[in-house]
Design a protein around this motif. Sequence first.
Motif, short mmCIF file in Angstrom:
data_model
loop_
_atom_site.label_atom_id
_atom_site.label_comp_id
_atom_site.label_asym_id
_atom_site.label_seq_id
_atom_site.Cartn_x
_atom_site.Cartn_y
_atom_site.Cartn_z
N ARG A 292 0.83 -1.21 0.00
CA ARG A 292 0.00 0.00 0.00
C ARG A 292 0.86 1.26 0.00
O ARG A 292 0.53 2.26 -0.63
CB ARG A 292 -0.92 -0.01 1.22
CG ARG A 292 -1.91 1.15 1.26
CD ARG A 292 -2.75 1.12 2.52
NE ARG A 292 -3.60 -0.06 2.57
CZ ARG A 292 -3.56 -0.97 3.53
NH1 ARG A 292 -2.69 -0.86 4.52
NH2 ARG A 292 -4.38 -2.00 3.52
N ASN A 293 2.00 1.20 0.70
CA ASN A 293 2.86 2.38 0.82
C ASN A 293 3.85 2.52 -0.33
O ASN A 293 4.57 3.51 -0.40
CB ASN A 293 3.63 2.33 2.14
CG ASN A 293 2.72 2.47 3.35
OD1 ASN A 293 1.65 3.06 3.26
ND2 ASN A 293 3.14 1.92 4.48
N HIS A 294 3.91 1.50 -1.21
CA HIS A 294 4.88 1.54 -2.32
C HIS A 294 4.18 1.06 -3.61
O HIS A 294 4.65 0.13 -4.28
CB HIS A 294 6.10 0.66 -2.01
CG HIS A 294 6.84 1.08 -0.78
ND1 HIS A 294 6.46 0.70 0.50
CD2 HIS A 294 7.96 1.85 -0.63
CE1 HIS A 294 7.30 1.22 1.37
NE2 HIS A 294 8.22 1.92 0.72
N LYS A 295 3.08 1.68 -3.93
CA LYS A 295 2.26 1.23 -5.05
C LYS A 295 2.99 1.27 -6.38
O LYS A 295 2.78 0.41 -7.24
CB LYS A 295 0.99 2.07 -5.14
CG LYS A 295 -0.03 1.75 -4.04
CD LYS A 295 -1.31 2.56 -4.24
CE LYS A 295 -2.35 2.18 -3.20
NZ LYS A 295 -3.60 2.95 -3.36
N THR A 296 3.84 2.25 -6.58
CA THR A 296 4.53 2.39 -7.87
C THR A 296 5.98 1.92 -7.82
O THR A 296 6.74 2.15 -8.76
CB THR A 296 4.50 3.86 -8.33
OG1 THR A 296 5.16 4.67 -7.34
CG2 THR A 296 3.06 4.35 -8.50
N ALA A 297 6.34 1.27 -6.74
CA ALA A 297 7.74 0.84 -6.58
C ALA A 297 8.07 -0.32 -7.50
O ALA A 297 7.19 -1.11 -7.90
CB ALA A 297 7.99 0.43 -5.13
N SER A 298 9.34 -0.43 -7.86
CA SER A 298 9.81 -1.58 -8.64
C SER A 298 9.87 -2.81 -7.74
O SER A 298 9.82 -2.70 -6.51
CB SER A 298 11.20 -1.29 -9.21
OG SER A 298 12.14 -1.16 -8.15
N ILE B 279 2.13 -10.61 -7.82
CA ILE B 279 1.38 -10.67 -9.08
C ILE B 279 0.44 -9.48 -9.20
O ILE B 279 0.34 -8.84 -10.26
CB ILE B 279 0.59 -12.00 -9.18
CG1 ILE B 279 1.56 -13.17 -9.38
CG2 ILE B 279 -0.41 -11.95 -10.34
CD1 ILE B 279 0.91 -14.53 -9.25
N GLN B 280 -0.21 -9.14 -8.11
CA GLN B 280 -1.10 -7.96 -8.12
C GLN B 280 -0.32 -6.69 -8.36
O GLN B 280 -0.79 -5.77 -9.04
CB GLN B 280 -1.84 -7.89 -6.78
CG GLN B 280 -2.87 -9.00 -6.59
CD GLN B 280 -3.48 -8.99 -5.20
OE1 GLN B 280 -2.96 -8.37 -4.28
NE2 GLN B 280 -4.60 -9.68 -5.04
N CYS B 281 0.91 -6.62 -7.81
CA CYS B 281 1.75 -5.45 -8.04
C CYS B 281 2.08 -5.30 -9.52
O CYS B 281 2.07 -4.18 -10.07
CB CYS B 281 3.04 -5.56 -7.23
SG CYS B 281 2.81 -5.39 -5.45
N ILE B 282 2.39 -6.41 -10.18
CA ILE B 282 2.70 -6.38 -11.61
C ILE B 282 1.48 -5.96 -12.41
O ILE B 282 1.56 -5.13 -13.33
CB ILE B 282 3.22 -7.76 -12.07
CG1 ILE B 282 4.62 -8.01 -11.52
CG2 ILE B 282 3.23 -7.87 -13.60
CD1 ILE B 282 5.17 -9.38 -11.81
N ARG B 283 0.33 -6.48 -12.06
CA ARG B 283 -0.91 -6.11 -12.77
C ARG B 283 -1.18 -4.62 -12.62
O ARG B 283 -1.60 -3.95 -13.58
CB ARG B 283 -2.07 -6.93 -12.23
CG ARG B 283 -2.00 -8.41 -12.58
CD ARG B 283 -3.12 -9.19 -11.93
NE ARG B 283 -4.43 -8.74 -12.41
CZ ARG B 283 -5.58 -9.09 -11.85
NH1 ARG B 283 -5.59 -9.85 -10.77
NH2 ARG B 283 -6.72 -8.66 -12.34
N TYR B 284 -0.96 -4.09 -11.43
CA TYR B 284 -1.20 -2.66 -11.19
C TYR B 284 -0.18 -1.82 -11.96
O TYR B 284 -0.53 -0.82 -12.59
CB TYR B 284 -1.09 -2.36 -9.69
CG TYR B 284 -1.27 -0.91 -9.36
CD1 TYR B 284 -2.54 -0.37 -9.20
CD2 TYR B 284 -0.17 -0.05 -9.21
CE1 TYR B 284 -2.71 0.98 -8.90
CE2 TYR B 284 -0.32 1.29 -8.91
CZ TYR B 284 -1.60 1.80 -8.75
OH TYR B 284 -1.78 3.13 -8.45
#
Length: 411
Positions: free
Chosen positions: A322-328, A367-372
């Motif tokens: 949640r705190n690093h939504k756009t992080a690599s 996986i959710q991070c990649i989709r986002y």
Amino acid sequence: MEEGKPFEISKHQVMKAYRRVKTNHGAGGTDGVDFTEFEKDLKNNLYKIWNRMSSGCYFPAAVRGVEIPKKDGKKGIPTISDRVAQMVVRMNFEPQVEPIFCDDSYGYRPNRSALDAVGAARMRCWKMPWVIELDIKALFDNIDHELMMKAVRKHTDSKWVTLYIERFLKAPIAMPDGTIQERNAGTPQGGVISPVLANLFMHYAFDWWMKRKHPQNPWERYADDAVIHCRTEEEAKTLLNQLNKRMAECRLELHHDKTKIVYCRSDVNSEHYEHESFDFLGYTFRRRIVKSKYGNFFNGFTPAVSKGASQHLRDSIREIRRNHKTASLEELAKQMNPVLRGWMNYFYKYSAGEARNVLNYVNLTLIQCIRYKYKTTGRKHLKSHKLLGRICKEQPNLFYHWQKGLSPSVG
């Protein structure tokens, strides 16, 4: 001792205490001073602590209070100066009491750990079929100061050690709403000196009492959590009744919702009882199918990661995401790996299979991070899974759980 100084405390002790405090990190207290700020004038700050302590005029500030709902108590965060002063006292006092502590007291002690306590409980549950799961209500908030100081004086004749322990005990708590709470009992969690004082208090309130009155009942204790092993249900009921009286004598109280008598069921067809599982130090003990070292399966009463500990990991990973939504993924790994390493090192010790099941959540989160990040749709979930699998093959050491064989293809 310098002329005019009533107490013999060396500057070297203060410096050594500061180094030990710094290794534990931690936030600032009520004065708002963190370690970076403190070190801007380190020499002078440490000199002030030494000068006041050796003169007998060191008075601690109010500790910064934080409520701990699950622990039914408060955590107190002293200022950095007070932590150093407490460490000076602890370094002088702890060697006096550590040798008298019982082997089955595991909390906050050198060469003993929570995993050691879990392992001892596991072995004893196989030998004795009944357990008292013990929880002391708000131990750190309710330690009686009069009884505490009586125990302290029993083990030291140092005037400055007793003087400062008493002052640390009585330091008020500044709560988040701005109120100042005077303290007539307790030593809040968070104080450097609190663990050794709590162990000393519980040594006389519980450990030594059990050793004298009930030597036939082995136990494990870690701070305010304890497990006592019994041969029969009747023995457990009698002992629990006596424990309630003993805690009252020491001005403590058992947490009735969390204290219970448990049958350590490893058989299948015997009579059922109200409680057949218990939680201890993040592990749930209950009947499970166990594989022996020879490859045979049997019913055993064993520990595995508890629901609460599993949920805590999920919450921690969710909070990082949640705190690093756009992080690599590299940035996420830097944030997640310390959490994963600590959790896996603790919960892989017993019933690692159940711990692995919990860690599948981490791969699903990635996986959710990649989709986002790449704005893929739900129909492309499989594509995201394959992309994460390729990344894992290219960088197998990126995430700590990948290093242990929990790659996306497995998860």
